[in-house]
Design a protein around this motif. Sequence first.
Motif, short mmCIF file in Angstrom:
data_model
loop_
_atom_site.label_atom_id
_atom_site.label_comp_id
_atom_site.label_asym_id
_atom_site.label_seq_id
_atom_site.Cartn_x
_atom_site.Cartn_y
_atom_site.Cartn_z
N SER A 1 33.79 41.92 49.11
CA SER A 1 34.18 43.16 49.78
C SER A 1 35.67 43.43 49.60
N THR A 2 36.48 42.38 49.67
CA THR A 2 37.91 42.52 49.43
C THR A 2 38.18 43.01 48.01
N CYS A 3 37.46 42.46 47.06
CA CYS A 3 37.65 42.87 45.67
C CYS A 3 37.27 44.33 45.47
N ASP A 4 36.16 44.75 46.06
CA ASP A 4 35.75 46.15 45.95
C ASP A 4 36.81 47.08 46.54
N ALA A 5 37.38 46.68 47.69
CA ALA A 5 38.42 47.50 48.30
C ALA A 5 39.67 47.53 47.44
N ALA A 6 40.02 46.40 46.85
CA ALA A 6 41.20 46.33 45.98
C ALA A 6 41.01 47.20 44.74
N ASN B 1 46.22 43.48 42.95
CA ASN B 1 46.56 42.09 43.30
C ASN B 1 47.00 41.99 44.75
N SER B 2 47.75 42.97 45.23
CA SER B 2 48.24 42.94 46.60
C SER B 2 47.08 43.08 47.60
N ALA B 3 46.14 43.99 47.29
CA ALA B 3 45.01 44.18 48.19
C ALA B 3 44.10 42.96 48.20
N LEU B 4 44.15 42.15 47.15
CA LEU B 4 43.40 40.88 47.14
C LEU B 4 44.05 39.85 48.06
#
Length: 394
Positions: free
Chosen positions: A367-372, A389-392
């Motif tokens: 889910s984090t990757c999708d948002a990033a 990278n920051s959103a990860l």
Amino acid sequence: MRQSIIYTSILLGAASAFPAKFTPREVPQEHAHQAVLDQIDALLGANNPDNIQSSVFGLLGAAAGIKGAGNIKDADCLQQATADQAFTNAKDAGDVAGMTAALIYRGLERNTGSVGLESVPCASIQAVNPEIAAIQQHQDPAADGAAALNKDITLEIAKQIASIGGNPLDALEASTFAPGEIGDPTAKGNTCDDANDKAGCINSLNLRVDDATPEEIQAAVGGAGAAAGAGAAANATAPAAGKIPSNTSSAPAAKGNGKAKAKAGKAKAGKAKGGAAANAGAAEAGNAAAAAGGAAAGAAAGAGAFGSCPDPTIKFGIPSDGRKEEAFEATDLTNFPHGSALNSKVITEFICDQLVNKCKADAAAVSTCDAASAASAGLKGQAAADAFNSALGL
């Protein structure tokens, strides 16, 4: 698991666009790899700005091929143009099997008027996709030097398949027939031609002569091939002699047999590492990461790790695959073996898919990757890389 998307819509009227026989007629072998042609036609159904009538025309000689070339004016470039558009459509869909089929199609032998006669290379059009530009068509196996040339072509196809995360052994599907006899008055050689054989008569009749061994292919692609062979899409299997590989089956792959793509939505609070991106000199990236929200950053912290792949970050610059212009690629090419791309979304979505299919990351990490990926999609260059990278949380 996430599945590659094979478009099932075929060009309207494609079946009637190419009759069973053409006049003038060249060596009849254009339907020998029918499974590949069916995949390319399906991909063209998604977007076909040049109005190419069917993939079969690209394998004919110039006089017959130009009849279905649409807006392509050079019949000797029709095969490349068809492969290039099919590859673009598959890449836009994140479809590794489709990209693989386009690479194989680009390397297929075209018809010529006699045994041993080479087909004319494309010189007037430059392919948009470097993966397609790296490949030329197989030549008649009876031509001078054809054995060595065709082997090199198959090995190059294998390298390009590995670069997109596919199984490099599928490159063997582009192999052609045994050499015919020079001077054969029928001009047929050892070919076959059957549009109704959906597996491809070159496979069904065991007429395909593979240009290289599996060991030679693995040696040619190196680490990328080993990683792709182990962790690439479940739609790719090594073809045995005379057998169609599973990713070039005429039956379209089903969409959605696995995990649905998680939607992180819009977060309304939190800093999401925006300062780190700004410190890297990309304020725009920091703003985008902040837009992904504290929820994305919190999910990254909660995930703890991205399964067996600890570094799903991307980088922007001159890539390692030979491309001369700045582009995006994964930092960890062993776990994320994909060729570079000018659009960050091609790489980030592949990474998110690999987290599911290969890395076995938990739902929070995916889910984090999708948002990033969503946070970086509207940005360019280093700003996009920093935002992802920051959103990860990395």
